[in-house]
Write a protein that holds these residues in place. Structure first.
Motif, PDB file in Angstrom:
ATOM      1  N   ILE A  10      38.847  31.873  37.186  1.00  0.00           N
ATOM      2  CA  ILE A  10      38.470  31.952  35.774  1.00  0.00           C
ATOM      3  C   ILE A  10      39.487  32.846  35.078  1.00  0.00           C
ATOM      4  O   ILE A  10      39.667  34.005  35.451  1.00  0.00           O
ATOM      5  N   VAL A  11      40.160  32.301  34.070  1.00  0.00           N
ATOM      6  CA  VAL A  11      41.158  33.063  33.325  1.00  0.00           C
ATOM      7  C   VAL A  11      40.568  33.445  31.979  1.00  0.00           C
ATOM      8  O   VAL A  11      40.370  32.598  31.108  1.00  0.00           O
ATOM      9  N   GLY A  12      40.269  34.716  31.816  1.00  0.00           N
ATOM     10  CA  GLY A  12      39.668  35.214  30.588  1.00  0.00           C
ATOM     11  C   GLY A  12      38.405  36.001  30.910  1.00  0.00           C
ATOM     12  O   GLY A  12      37.470  35.453  31.488  1.00  0.00           O
ATOM     13  N   ASP A  38      42.667  40.151  30.839  1.00  0.00           N
ATOM     14  CA  ASP A  38      43.843  40.892  30.392  1.00  0.00           C
ATOM     15  C   ASP A  38      43.496  42.226  29.739  1.00  0.00           C
ATOM     16  O   ASP A  38      44.387  43.002  29.402  1.00  0.00           O
ATOM     17  N   GLU A  39      42.221  42.500  29.552  1.00  0.00           N
ATOM     18  CA  GLU A  39      41.806  43.818  29.069  1.00  0.00           C
ATOM     19  C   GLU A  39      41.439  44.695  30.262  1.00  0.00           C
ATOM     20  O   GLU A  39      41.034  44.204  31.311  1.00  0.00           O
ATOM     21  N   LEU A  78      37.391  40.698  40.573  1.00  0.00           N
ATOM     22  CA  LEU A  78      37.693  40.985  39.175  1.00  0.00           C
ATOM     23  C   LEU A  78      39.042  41.703  39.071  1.00  0.00           C
ATOM     24  O   LEU A  78      39.242  42.763  39.656  1.00  0.00           O
ATOM     25  N   HIS A  79      39.956  41.102  38.314  1.00  0.00           N
ATOM     26  CA  HIS A  79      41.284  41.686  38.090  1.00  0.00           C
ATOM     27  C   HIS A  79      41.380  42.091  36.623  1.00  0.00           C
ATOM     28  O   HIS A  79      41.511  41.236  35.748  1.00  0.00           O
ATOM     29  N   LEU A  80      41.295  43.385  36.344  1.00  0.00           N
ATOM     30  CA  LEU A  80      41.364  43.883  34.977  1.00  0.00           C
ATOM     31  C   LEU A  80      42.797  44.233  34.610  1.00  0.00           C
ATOM     32  O   LEU A  80      43.595  44.647  35.451  1.00  0.00           O
TER      33      LEU A  80
END
Length: 421
Positions: A10-12, A38-39, A78-80
């Motif tokens: 999931i991108v976003g 991206d945040e 999760l990649h923040l």
């Protein structure tokens, strides 16, 4: 067949992405789920940014979709603070992070959202020019409004849409002076038309907001690198300590475009073209939320809906479709707003030119009413103002697509559900 060997990416990391991840686990998916945001903040809901959080009535922690530990407990990777810069559709990989990490996907969901449109005028690089889209923006603006209120400062807002009006209301509650510059003849003109747009002009004027309709912001004037005033194309100069650009948002489709996915034309709001299952032109890639553009059977046109409810419902719908469930995403567009002591909910789609009559039910003067937009006697949209628990019935009228008795529709004594028969 979906199994534990599969990877869904999931991108976003907004509401749509977080709810999609939640739905995958709730529906029993045991494979790998990767959520790339991206945040640096955990996924959060955006409505409070211009409402309760901005006013200091909601705590920061209350806006997050899940508590931080939820992701690890549910085995969500999760990649923040990570940006995806490429999709390889043939290899079915995404590339992200400073080191260009490659991850292979079986199914990919794009929920990259929207970004504020920028003012194309001189002076936008001055200190004191703001946008409102992210939590960091809201935190900064919250401090600005409090300072303006203490010092009797001036805020100029370019744009009288929902964000512009909600921030105007917040600024007045802090005590700031507010001027709103809007090229259309009324606030919310492209959404509500002149009939109801004027209601919001009156509401804000009563609370001390100054409007300049029919003009455009042409320059932000500064001194020593900070905002001093805002000029409009009628030659006027408006005092300003800060300026908010609230001229709408654009779908973040760059990643999808670079991957060669079909994009809707500007006349239909742009966005990534999806079918009723929220599937893009690539059968292994889905899109939801602000960037998804789908043909809506009720309105007979392609729509891209930016509001909270679309993210809340679209993310889970896309997740179920990725799992092979039967999905038809045709929800009636819905949004809400709170300004001063006025709360409203809007259902449907009826921009100027699409309707031929507005029927009012209730007391408009007391701002306790429902407005209906009709075309050839059929309800296209409804807005309830300080009238509650009627959304389901309004949406039923929209879905029915039947000619209604307009006299009965305008009569508060006639139950809405009786108009469906």
């Amino acid at each position: 067949m979906v199994d534990a060997d599969q990877t869904f990416v999931i991108v976003g990391g907004g509401l749509a992405g977080a709810k999609a991840a939640e739905t995958l686990r709730a529906e029993g998916f045991t494979g790998r789920v990767i959520l790339i945001c991206d945040e640096r903040d955990h996924p959060y809901e955006r409505p409070p940014l211009s409402k309760g959080f901005l006013l200091g009535k909601e705590e920061r922690d209350s806006i997050f979709v899940h508590e931080p530990s939820w992701y690890a407990r549910n085995d969500i990777e999760l990649h923040l603070g990570q940006t995806v810069d490429a999709i390889d559709r043939e290899a079915r990989t995404v590339r992200f992070g400073d080191d260009g990490t490659l991850v292979r996907y079986d199914k990919l969901l794009l929920v990259t959202g929207a970004e504020p449109r920028r003012l194309a005028v001189p002076g936008t690089d001055l200190v004191g020019v703001h946008h409102l889209r992210r939590l960091a923006h809201a935190e900064r603006l919250k401090g600005v409004l409090a300072s303006l209120g203490r010092d009797n400062g001036h805020l100029v807002i370019a744009g009288a849409g929902w964000i512009g009006l909600e921030v105007a209301a917040a600024a007045r509650e802090y005590g700031a002076e507010v001027t709103v510059i809007e090229p259309e003849p009324t606030p919310l003109h492209a959404i509500l038309g002149p009939e109801l747009g004027s209601l919001f002009a009156e509401l804000h004027s009563e609370h001390g907001v100054r409007f300049r309709f029919g003009v455009r912001l042409t320059e932000i004037v500064g001194q020593d690198g900070v905002v001093l005033a805002a000029r409009t194309d009628d030659g006027e100069e408006h005092p300003a300590h800060d300026v908010l650009a609230a001229i709408g948002a654009a779908p973040r489709t760059g990643l999808a475009e670079a991957a060669g996915l079909e994009i809707a034309d500007r006349a239909h709001g742009g966005g990534v073209v999806v079918d009723e299952r929220l599937r893009t032109s690539d059968p292994d890639i889905y899109a939801a939320g602000d960037i998804a553009s789908s043909h809506h059977p009720l309105f007979g046109t392609r729509l891209r809906v930016e509001h909270w409810a679309n993210a809340l419902n679209g993310g889970p719908a896309a997740a179920r479709a990725m799992l092979g469930r039967e999905v038809t995403y045709d929800r009636v567009p819905y949004f809400f707003s709170d300004q001063y002591d006025v709360g409203m909910e809007y259902s449907g789609w009826a921009p100027p030119g699409s309707y031929d009559e507005v029927v009012l039910r209730g007391d408009v003067g007391k701002r306790h009413f429902i407005a209906f937009w009709l075309k050839e006697g059929r309800v296209l949209a409804g807005m309830n103002v300080n009238v509650w628990d009627v959304t389901e019935r309004i949406q039923s009228l929209i879905r029915a697509r039947t000619v209604v008795d307009q006299e009965a529709l305008a009569d508060p004594g006639v139950p809405l559900e009786s108009l469906l028969s």
